[in-house]
Motif scaffolding. Sequence first.
Motif, mmCIF file in Angstrom:
data_model
loop_
_atom_site.group_PDB
_atom_site.id
_atom_site.type_symbol
_atom_site.label_atom_id
_atom_site.label_comp_id
_atom_site.label_asym_id
_atom_site.label_seq_id
_atom_site.Cartn_x
_atom_site.Cartn_y
_atom_site.Cartn_z
ATOM 1 N N ARG A 56 0.876 -1.241 -0.026
ATOM 2 C CA ARG A 56 0.052 -0.154 0.018
ATOM 3 C C ARG A 56 0.905 1.272 0.121
ATOM 4 N NH1 ARG A 56 -2.374 -1.282 5.911
ATOM 5 N NH2 ARG A 56 -0.516 -0.506 7.252
ATOM 6 N N GLU A 57 2.052 1.131 0.535
ATOM 7 C CA GLU A 57 2.934 2.532 0.549
ATOM 8 C C GLU A 57 3.386 2.612 -0.908
ATOM 9 O OE1 GLU A 57 3.155 4.130 3.194
ATOM 10 O OE2 GLU A 57 2.414 2.781 4.597
ATOM 11 N N LEU A 58 3.472 1.743 -1.435
ATOM 12 C CA LEU A 58 4.065 1.851 -2.810
ATOM 13 C C LEU A 58 3.177 2.274 -4.042
ATOM 14 C CD1 LEU A 58 6.816 -1.144 -3.083
ATOM 15 C CD2 LEU A 58 7.144 1.628 -2.690
ATOM 16 N N VAL A 59 1.972 1.821 -3.904
ATOM 17 C CA VAL A 59 0.871 1.943 -4.874
ATOM 18 C C VAL A 59 -0.230 3.295 -4.525
ATOM 19 C CG1 VAL A 59 0.958 -0.403 -5.637
ATOM 20 C CG2 VAL A 59 -0.661 0.442 -3.880
ATOM 21 N N THR A 60 -0.112 3.660 -3.374
ATOM 22 C CA THR A 60 -1.159 4.679 -2.980
ATOM 23 C C THR A 60 -0.208 6.068 -3.249
ATOM 24 O OG1 THR A 60 -1.916 3.354 -1.339
ATOM 25 C CG2 THR A 60 -2.428 5.598 -0.944
ATOM 26 N N TRP A 61 -0.628 6.781 -4.224
ATOM 27 C CA TRP A 61 -0.144 7.922 -4.549
ATOM 28 C C TRP A 61 -0.386 9.012 -3.447
ATOM 29 C CZ3 TRP A 61 1.916 9.396 -9.826
ATOM 30 C CH2 TRP A 61 2.024 10.779 -9.926
ATOM 31 N N ASN A 62 -1.917 9.043 -3.107
ATOM 32 C CA ASN A 62 -2.402 9.924 -2.370
ATOM 33 C C ASN A 62 -3.274 9.446 -1.425
ATOM 34 O OD1 ASN A 62 -4.527 12.199 -1.637
ATOM 35 N ND2 ASN A 62 -2.467 13.322 -2.320
ATOM 36 N N LEU A 63 -3.420 9.465 -0.122
ATOM 37 C CA LEU A 63 -4.427 8.840 0.687
ATOM 38 C C LEU A 63 -5.431 9.899 1.036
ATOM 39 C CD1 LEU A 63 -5.286 6.360 2.102
ATOM 40 C CD2 LEU A 63 -4.038 7.182 4.199
ATOM 41 N N ALA A 64 -6.637 9.683 1.075
ATOM 42 C CA ALA A 64 -7.743 10.499 1.366
ATOM 43 C C ALA A 64 -8.273 9.721 2.587
ATOM 44 C CB ALA A 64 -8.877 10.700 0.288
ATOM 45 N N LEU A 65 -8.649 10.679 3.695
ATOM 46 C CA LEU A 65 -9.244 9.942 4.930
ATOM 47 C C LEU A 65 -10.625 11.259 4.960
ATOM 48 C CD1 LEU A 65 -6.402 9.667 7.315
ATOM 49 C CD2 LEU A 65 -7.456 7.911 6.073
ATOM 50 N N VAL A 66 -11.752 10.196 5.210
ATOM 51 C CA VAL A 66 -12.844 10.903 5.172
ATOM 52 C C VAL A 66 -13.702 10.513 6.500
ATOM 53 C CG1 VAL A 66 -14.978 11.618 4.391
ATOM 54 C CG2 VAL A 66 -13.311 10.781 2.599
ATOM 55 N N LEU A 67 -14.045 11.593 7.582
ATOM 56 C CA LEU A 67 -14.429 11.354 8.724
ATOM 57 C C LEU A 67 -15.590 12.332 9.044
ATOM 58 C CD1 LEU A 67 -11.133 11.552 9.258
ATOM 59 C CD2 LEU A 67 -11.545 10.240 10.979
ATOM 60 N N ARG A 68 -16.490 11.534 9.814
ATOM 61 C CA ARG A 68 -17.509 12.647 10.296
ATOM 62 C C ARG A 68 -17.656 12.569 11.726
ATOM 63 N NH1 ARG A 68 -21.453 13.933 7.183
ATOM 64 N NH2 ARG A 68 -20.984 12.366 5.768
ATOM 65 N N LYS A 69 -17.882 13.944 12.276
ATOM 66 C CA LYS A 69 -17.532 14.145 13.712
ATOM 67 C C LYS A 69 -18.865 13.684 14.436
ATOM 68 C CE LYS A 69 -15.949 17.102 17.038
ATOM 69 N NZ LYS A 69 -15.650 18.355 16.966
ATOM 70 N N LEU A 70 -18.252 13.234 15.836
ATOM 71 C CA LEU A 70 -19.437 12.458 16.574
ATOM 72 C C LEU A 70 -19.682 13.546 17.395
ATOM 73 C CD1 LEU A 70 -17.388 9.041 17.161
ATOM 74 C CD2 LEU A 70 -19.348 9.356 15.830
ATOM 75 N N PRO A 71 -20.951 13.398 18.082
ATOM 76 C CA PRO A 71 -21.363 14.187 18.841
ATOM 77 C C PRO A 71 -20.331 13.900 20.204
ATOM 78 C CG PRO A 71 -23.290 12.780 18.355
ATOM 79 C CD PRO A 71 -22.078 12.498 17.526
ATOM 80 N N ALA A 72 -20.536 14.980 21.369
ATOM 81 C CA ALA A 72 -19.721 15.025 22.288
ATOM 82 C C ALA A 72 -19.662 13.674 23.214
ATOM 83 C CB ALA A 72 -19.503 16.245 23.143
ATOM 84 N N ASP A 73 -21.017 13.280 23.394
ATOM 85 C CA ASP A 73 -21.209 12.313 24.109
ATOM 86 C C ASP A 73 -20.948 11.045 23.614
ATOM 87 O OD1 ASP A 73 -23.631 12.108 22.482
ATOM 88 O OD2 ASP A 73 -24.953 12.387 23.890
ATOM 89 N N ALA A 74 -20.847 10.785 22.402
ATOM 90 C CA ALA A 74 -20.579 9.664 21.678
ATOM 91 C C ALA A 74 -19.045 9.162 21.354
ATOM 92 C CB ALA A 74 -21.280 9.574 20.143
ATOM 93 N N SER A 75 -18.133 10.420 21.550
ATOM 94 C CA SER A 75 -16.758 10.143 21.273
ATOM 95 C C SER A 75 -16.091 9.670 22.548
ATOM 96 C CB SER A 75 -16.113 11.430 20.735
ATOM 97 O OG SER A 75 -16.303 12.501 21.945
#
Length: 233
Positions: A214-233
Amino acid sequence: MREFRYEQPDPARFYRALAADSVEQLGDYCDLRGARLLDVGGGPGYFRDAFVAAGATYLALDADAGELAGLGEIASGTVIGSGMQLPFADDSVDVCYSSNVLEHVSDPWLMAEEMVRVTRPGGLVYLSYTVWFGPWGGHETAPWHFLGGQRARRRYRRVHGHEPKNRFGESLFAVTTGAGLRWAARQQGAEVVAARPRYNPGWSWWLLRVPVVRELVTWNLALVLRKLPADAS
């Protein structure tokens, strides 16, 4: 990926294409119309034009005033500051976005945590970066970065008579695919929506599960996250 050939000789062409691609990819995860979007490392304005055209209220942060003024005067809604200490309140934006900036930050995962912090619960964090062991990891010093960042920097200086724009150890750092995936798994403030090789065809995404490869073939890594409510994190 073809546009990467033009980053140095024709940056306007390259960054307009990248901005259009960013709007399209973000559209897969959220509605930009009416969204308050913070672009961490926004640069001279190509991304501003694309996101505003998509209906977003655009805010930008960059550490370099020269970069921000690249197309003329620095636009309103722009802040000069550090991505590792964002000058924004908790839960203050709908979307926090950063493209190809993380590899230029000395503490990349502190910046990632800051992006989660300023995003409202339910909001989206989109973070993509150039992977060090990919073909473009050394930026203009590639492919010599495979022999070491400092060695590639010295070679560039010897061949061209000046330092590269992206100086390893100062404004360019070795950020890996594995490090990004581990950060996404251990952080507790947001749900991971997607981890994808940004420019790779969909059939190849399973390679993210294979260490080393994965280090050699991944040109650019995209991470997509959705923020959790405060009481869920």
